[in-house]
Design a protein around this motif. Sequence first.
Motif, PDB file in Angstrom:
ATOM      1  N   THR A 272      -3.777   7.638  18.255  1.00 51.48           N
ATOM      2  CA  THR A 272      -4.437   7.092  17.201  1.00 51.48           C
ATOM      3  C   THR A 272      -5.468   8.151  16.812  1.00 51.48           C
ATOM      4  O   THR A 272      -6.142   8.839  17.339  1.00 51.48           O
ATOM      5  CB  THR A 272      -5.528   5.770  17.852  1.00 51.48           C
ATOM      6  OG1 THR A 272      -4.435   5.160  18.521  1.00 51.48           O
ATOM      7  CG2 THR A 272      -6.086   5.138  17.017  1.00 51.48           C
ATOM      8  N   TYR A 273      -5.420   8.432  15.194  1.00 48.34           N
ATOM      9  CA  TYR A 273      -6.090   9.294  14.583  1.00 48.34           C
ATOM     10  C   TYR A 273      -6.925   9.073  13.821  1.00 48.34           C
ATOM     11  O   TYR A 273      -6.560   8.028  12.916  1.00 48.34           O
ATOM     12  CB  TYR A 273      -4.996  10.152  14.029  1.00 48.34           C
ATOM     13  CG  TYR A 273      -3.916  10.905  15.012  1.00 48.34           C
ATOM     14  CD1 TYR A 273      -4.437  11.268  16.129  1.00 48.34           C
ATOM     15  CD2 TYR A 273      -2.460  11.183  14.598  1.00 48.34           C
ATOM     16  CE1 TYR A 273      -3.262  11.979  17.054  1.00 48.34           C
ATOM     17  CE2 TYR A 273      -1.741  11.644  15.573  1.00 48.34           C
ATOM     18  CZ  TYR A 273      -1.972  12.038  16.611  1.00 48.34           C
ATOM     19  OH  TYR A 273      -1.040  12.575  17.465  1.00 48.34           O
ATOM     20  N   VAL A 284      -0.459  10.299   4.183  1.00 48.44           N
ATOM     21  CA  VAL A 284      -0.213   9.533   5.203  1.00 48.44           C
ATOM     22  C   VAL A 284      -0.358   7.866   4.689  1.00 48.44           C
ATOM     23  O   VAL A 284       0.662   7.304   5.054  1.00 48.44           O
ATOM     24  CB  VAL A 284      -1.293   9.829   6.337  1.00 48.44           C
ATOM     25  CG1 VAL A 284      -1.003   8.545   7.646  1.00 48.44           C
ATOM     26  CG2 VAL A 284      -1.040  10.937   6.923  1.00 48.44           C
ATOM     27  N   ASN A 285      -1.196   7.805   3.931  1.00 51.34           N
ATOM     28  CA  ASN A 285      -1.227   6.258   3.324  1.00 51.34           C
ATOM     29  C   ASN A 285      -0.055   6.070   2.784  1.00 51.34           C
ATOM     30  O   ASN A 285       0.658   4.879   2.731  1.00 51.34           O
ATOM     31  CB  ASN A 285      -2.587   6.066   2.896  1.00 51.34           C
ATOM     32  CG  ASN A 285      -3.803   5.895   3.680  1.00 51.34           C
ATOM     33  OD1 ASN A 285      -3.629   5.574   4.853  1.00 51.34           O
ATOM     34  ND2 ASN A 285      -4.896   6.186   2.922  1.00 51.34           N
ATOM     35  N   HIS A 315       6.427   4.870  13.461  1.00 58.63           N
ATOM     36  CA  HIS A 315       5.789   4.291  12.115  1.00 58.63           C
ATOM     37  C   HIS A 315       4.366   4.174  12.315  1.00 58.63           C
ATOM     38  O   HIS A 315       3.774   4.409  13.609  1.00 58.63           O
ATOM     39  CB  HIS A 315       6.545   2.822  12.018  1.00 58.63           C
ATOM     40  CG  HIS A 315       5.965   1.892  13.090  1.00 58.63           C
ATOM     41  ND1 HIS A 315       7.025   1.454  14.090  1.00 58.63           N
ATOM     42  CD2 HIS A 315       5.054   0.865  12.991  1.00 58.63           C
ATOM     43  CE1 HIS A 315       6.255   0.695  14.852  1.00 58.63           C
ATOM     44  NE2 HIS A 315       5.219   0.245  14.406  1.00 58.63           N
ATOM     45  N   PHE A 316       3.595   4.124  11.231  1.00 57.92           N
ATOM     46  CA  PHE A 316       2.355   4.004  11.140  1.00 57.92           C
ATOM     47  C   PHE A 316       1.814   2.469  11.187  1.00 57.92           C
ATOM     48  O   PHE A 316       2.306   1.614  10.610  1.00 57.92           O
ATOM     49  CB  PHE A 316       1.802   4.816   9.924  1.00 57.92           C
ATOM     50  CG  PHE A 316       2.148   6.304  10.029  1.00 57.92           C
ATOM     51  CD1 PHE A 316       1.813   7.148  11.152  1.00 57.92           C
ATOM     52  CD2 PHE A 316       2.443   6.965   8.821  1.00 57.92           C
ATOM     53  CE1 PHE A 316       1.932   8.391  11.252  1.00 57.92           C
ATOM     54  CE2 PHE A 316       2.543   8.212   8.857  1.00 57.92           C
ATOM     55  CZ  PHE A 316       2.529   8.939  10.082  1.00 57.92           C
ATOM     56  N   GLU A 317       0.608   2.513  12.122  1.00 53.87           N
ATOM     57  CA  GLU A 317       0.043   0.920  11.789  1.00 53.87           C
ATOM     58  C   GLU A 317      -1.734   1.238  11.669  1.00 53.87           C
ATOM     59  O   GLU A 317      -2.166   2.372  11.846  1.00 53.87           O
ATOM     60  CB  GLU A 317       0.075   0.398  13.040  1.00 53.87           C
ATOM     61  CG  GLU A 317       1.394  -0.391  13.182  1.00 53.87           C
ATOM     62  CD  GLU A 317       1.263  -1.233  14.601  1.00 53.87           C
ATOM     63  OE1 GLU A 317       0.332  -1.530  15.073  1.00 53.87           O
ATOM     64  OE2 GLU A 317       2.560  -1.803  15.008  1.00 53.87           O
ATOM     65  N   THR A 323      -7.982   5.380   9.356  1.00 54.85           N
ATOM     66  CA  THR A 323      -7.640   5.459  11.027  1.00 54.85           C
ATOM     67  C   THR A 323      -6.160   4.910  11.063  1.00 54.85           C
ATOM     68  O   THR A 323      -6.034   3.877  10.774  1.00 54.85           O
ATOM     69  CB  THR A 323      -8.468   4.833  11.803  1.00 54.85           C
ATOM     70  OG1 THR A 323      -9.918   5.222  11.816  1.00 54.85           O
ATOM     71  CG2 THR A 323      -8.098   5.051  13.444  1.00 54.85           C
ATOM     72  N   ILE A 324      -5.250   5.684  11.782  1.00 50.03           N
ATOM     73  CA  ILE A 324      -4.026   5.049  11.979  1.00 50.03           C
ATOM     74  C   ILE A 324      -3.456   5.413  13.200  1.00 50.03           C
ATOM     75  O   ILE A 324      -3.943   6.188  13.948  1.00 50.03           O
ATOM     76  CB  ILE A 324      -2.936   5.888  10.870  1.00 50.03           C
ATOM     77  CG1 ILE A 324      -3.001   7.348  11.154  1.00 50.03           C
ATOM     78  CG2 ILE A 324      -3.160   5.627   9.489  1.00 50.03           C
ATOM     79  CD1 ILE A 324      -1.698   7.856  11.827  1.00 50.03           C
ATOM     80  N   GLN A 325      -2.434   4.596  13.624  1.00 44.49           N
ATOM     81  CA  GLN A 325      -2.006   4.642  14.855  1.00 44.49           C
ATOM     82  C   GLN A 325      -0.360   5.183  14.722  1.00 44.49           C
ATOM     83  O   GLN A 325       0.396   4.449  13.836  1.00 44.49           O
ATOM     84  CB  GLN A 325      -1.807   3.364  15.989  1.00 44.49           C
ATOM     85  CG  GLN A 325      -3.274   3.263  16.297  1.00 44.49           C
ATOM     86  CD  GLN A 325      -3.027   1.712  17.163  1.00 44.49           C
ATOM     87  OE1 GLN A 325      -2.387   0.723  17.063  1.00 44.49           O
ATOM     88  NE2 GLN A 325      -3.930   1.672  18.349  1.00 44.49           N
TER      89      GLN A 325
END
Length: 334
Positions: A272-273, A284-285, A315-317, A323-325
């Motif tokens: 988680t970043y 990233v978005n 995959h990203f959440e 902030t993404i996981q």
Amino acid sequence: MSEYKYGDRTYKLTNGNYDVDLPDDIKIPESVFKYYGKTSYSIDAIINNYLFCSHPYHLNDSIDSSSLLWDFSNLSKGIFEKFYKQFGFDKVMDINYEKEKENGFVPIKQRFFEMASKNAGVISLTTNALQTLMWAHYSTESGFMIELDWKEIKDNLKALNPKLNNYAFFPIQYVDKLESIDFFGNGFNSPDIPYLYSTAVKRKDWKYEDEWRLMTYTMDYGVPNSIRGPFPDIPSQHERKLYYPKKAIKSIVLGKHFFNASNLKKVIDDKTYQLKTNSDLDFVNFLEQNYNDRIYFCGEYQNGTEFKRSAEKVHFEKVDWNTIQMIRENKVYV
């Protein structure tokens, strides 16, 4: 038709179309890969779905696609004088055939090289997805790599690139020793075949790259002479970009150090970043919104006494706006 056979390849120009005849045991790949460093230019190329069509001066091998591979020793005095008269140089220069022959006809060779290279682009691709040296040399581990569907690119070349005249797609011919091509002793009536040949051969030092080269041809890409010294560029009339459809991207693999101090504000937990507000956050978005079903993360694993490369499906959440996981899917290709 003009052609030149070298080794197990034949380089051809037929009715204005370029081609390379390959031996039967070399098959056209379904996928090709492109490594990128994490720069604004690279990110723009992914967002806008294009490949940059390099000039030889952009390439990292100084003799790659070079006129040094052209042998002008059979240039006759008649053709020599005709050339200078055609371009009006005989009126402003003291032309000496014997003197220029001793020096390899450098001015004429440069002129022919500009004529050929200003209308051609070089796109370097590979069939080697997880090669350690490729990651180190071209993405410095903090960049990324994309997998491209060659058929999707090929089927959309003209529709997405209406100014493209033609193209050639072939694997690099790796040789122990580079040999020059006789420019005037093979019946060539233009620099097209010598130029195609010089773009297709490299020393075996580069064999680890498994390079497939896509040559694009249009009018007036220009020549970036300023790369090699204080010389004026030949202006470009068309951008050095080859567009492909979004669906041509089959996967995007992020480098081992894609996330680092340059883009991370905080590491909340292992995956988680919280990202800094910069171009990396925008990228990233963009990936999360457009390619979330085909993202991989590069890593290494131990197999007995060996360490090998791998790419794990993720995959990203989104947690919040910055902030993404990164969710692991327990799928790995090696």
